[in-house]
Scaffold this motif. Structure first.
Motif, PDB file in Angstrom:
ATOM      1  N   TYR A  67       0.757  -1.143  -0.093  1.00 49.09           N
ATOM      2  CA  TYR A  67      -0.059   0.081   0.061  1.00 49.09           C
ATOM      3  C   TYR A  67       0.864   1.194  -0.159  1.00 49.09           C
ATOM      4  N   SER A  68       0.487   2.294  -0.626  1.00 48.88           N
ATOM      5  CA  SER A  68       0.976   3.573  -0.430  1.00 48.88           C
ATOM      6  C   SER A  68       1.051   3.991   1.301  1.00 48.88           C
ATOM      7  N   LYS A  69       2.063   4.860   1.496  1.00 48.98           N
ATOM      8  CA  LYS A  69       2.080   5.344   2.604  1.00 48.98           C
ATOM      9  C   LYS A  69       0.945   6.137   3.168  1.00 48.98           C
ATOM     10  N   ALA A  70       0.198   6.759   2.206  1.00 46.19           N
ATOM     11  CA  ALA A  70      -0.871   7.607   2.590  1.00 46.19           C
ATOM     12  C   ALA A  70      -1.925   6.725   2.946  1.00 46.19           C
ATOM     13  N   MET A  71      -2.229   5.581   2.324  1.00 47.69           N
ATOM     14  CA  MET A  71      -3.329   4.494   2.586  1.00 47.69           C
ATOM     15  C   MET A  71      -3.058   3.731   3.861  1.00 47.69           C
ATOM     16  N   THR A  72      -1.821   3.371   4.179  1.00 51.50           N
ATOM     17  CA  THR A  72      -1.368   2.836   5.385  1.00 51.50           C
ATOM     18  C   THR A  72      -1.364   3.783   6.440  1.00 51.50           C
ATOM     19  N   GLU A  73      -1.057   4.850   6.358  1.00 49.67           N
ATOM     20  CA  GLU A  73      -1.414   5.906   7.643  1.00 49.67           C
ATOM     21  C   GLU A  73      -2.927   6.140   7.638  1.00 49.67           C
ATOM     22  N   PHE A  74      -3.621   6.128   6.597  1.00 50.54           N
ATOM     23  CA  PHE A  74      -5.152   6.279   6.765  1.00 50.54           C
ATOM     24  C   PHE A  74      -5.834   5.342   7.564  1.00 50.54           C
ATOM     25  N   GLY A  75      -5.248   4.072   7.556  1.00 51.24           N
ATOM     26  CA  GLY A  75      -5.714   2.847   8.130  1.00 51.24           C
ATOM     27  C   GLY A  75      -5.021   2.464   9.587  1.00 51.24           C
ATOM     28  N   ALA A  76      -4.080   3.408   9.821  1.00 54.91           N
ATOM     29  CA  ALA A  76      -3.181   3.254  11.298  1.00 54.91           C
ATOM     30  C   ALA A  76      -4.163   3.128  12.167  1.00 54.91           C
ATOM     31  N   ASP A  77      -5.104   3.860  12.487  1.00 55.86           N
ATOM     32  CA  ASP A  77      -5.686   4.030  13.641  1.00 55.86           C
ATOM     33  C   ASP A  77      -6.901   2.911  13.740  1.00 55.86           C
ATOM     34  N   GLU A  95      -9.316  12.799  -2.198  1.00 58.53           N
ATOM     35  CA  GLU A  95      -9.940  13.700  -1.170  1.00 58.53           C
ATOM     36  C   GLU A  95      -9.818  13.210   0.057  1.00 58.53           C
ATOM     37  N   LEU A  96     -10.272  12.078   0.146  1.00 55.16           N
ATOM     38  CA  LEU A  96     -10.314  11.216   1.730  1.00 55.16           C
ATOM     39  C   LEU A  96      -8.929  10.895   2.089  1.00 55.16           C
ATOM     40  N   VAL A  97      -8.116  10.351   1.156  1.00 59.26           N
ATOM     41  CA  VAL A  97      -6.766   9.860   1.581  1.00 59.26           C
ATOM     42  C   VAL A  97      -6.031  10.500   0.700  1.00 59.26           C
ATOM     43  N   LYS A  98      -5.556  11.624   1.237  1.00 55.66           N
ATOM     44  CA  LYS A  98      -4.345  12.736   0.550  1.00 55.66           C
ATOM     45  C   LYS A  98      -3.101  12.024   0.533  1.00 55.66           C
ATOM     46  N   GLY A  99      -2.764  11.826  -0.920  1.00 59.40           N
ATOM     47  CA  GLY A  99      -1.497  11.280  -1.264  1.00 59.40           C
ATOM     48  C   GLY A  99      -1.506   9.662  -1.622  1.00 59.40           C
ATOM     49  N   THR A 100      -2.553   9.170  -1.553  1.00 62.07           N
ATOM     50  CA  THR A 100      -2.865   8.029  -2.025  1.00 62.07           C
ATOM     51  C   THR A 100      -2.374   7.768  -3.795  1.00 62.07           C
ATOM     52  N   THR A 101      -1.966   6.470  -3.990  1.00 61.47           N
ATOM     53  CA  THR A 101      -1.526   6.429  -5.449  1.00 61.47           C
ATOM     54  C   THR A 101      -2.596   5.949  -6.407  1.00 61.47           C
ATOM     55  N   MET A 102      -3.747   5.884  -5.774  1.00 61.07           N
ATOM     56  CA  MET A 102      -5.122   5.476  -6.667  1.00 61.07           C
ATOM     57  C   MET A 102      -5.289   6.749  -7.463  1.00 61.07           C
ATOM     58  N   THR A 103      -5.480   6.398  -8.751  1.00 63.35           N
ATOM     59  CA  THR A 103      -5.491   7.614  -9.404  1.00 63.35           C
ATOM     60  C   THR A 103      -7.244   7.782  -9.890  1.00 63.35           C
ATOM     61  N   PHE A 104      -7.991   6.953  -9.574  1.00 62.96           N
ATOM     62  CA  PHE A 104      -9.292   6.860  -9.965  1.00 62.96           C
ATOM     63  C   PHE A 104     -10.047   7.994  -9.593  1.00 62.96           C
TER      64      PHE A 104
END
Length: 127
Positions: A67-77, A95-104
């Motif tokens: 996973y991207s760092k952004a998604m990992t951090e998003f789920g860290a809690d 917008e919800l996961v700023k910095g995600t690598t998902m381009t959709f």
């Protein structure tokens, strides 16, 4: 007359779109085609992680997927992909996961979101 009053009362109290709240997995399978370039529902990872069992799964926890760092951090809690979180994520993932690598860019129609969630909950129901 009493039955008609009860039906009217229920219609006034239930939220708009209540009848479609569970979505249609068959329609969701069609919507999922937009996701299929990167995701599967069969347990195999592609560019994105498999979405098999995503509803109810903790965020960023598919074995073998980086996973991207952004998604990992998003789920860290300890967030879990609930229907409500997916409803917040799917319209504007970046917008919800700023910095995600998902381009959709996201799904714009509420019906599409409800339907794809129904499909993700039970892909076999679309067959």
């Amino acid at each position: 007359m009493k039955i008609n009053c009860l039906v009217l009362a229920a219609a006034l109290v239930l939220p708009a779109g209540f009848a479609a709240a569970d979505g249609d997995p068959v329609a969701g399978a069609k919507v999922f085609k937009q996701c299929a370039a990167c995701h599967t529902v069969d347990g195999k990872n592609k560019v994105g992680p498999t979405l098999q069992g995503v509803v109810g799964r903790p965020v960023a926890t598919v074995q073998g997927f980086k996973y991207s760092k952004a998604m990992t951090e998003f789920g860290a809690d300890g967030k879990t992909w609930t229907e409500d979180l997916l409803k917040s994520y799917l319209p504007k993932p970046r917008e919800l996961v700023k910095g995600t690598t998902m381009t959709f860019a996201g799904l714009k129609k509420e019906d599409d979101i409800e339907n794809v969630i129904a499909y993700l909950k039970d892909p076999a129901a679309a067959k």
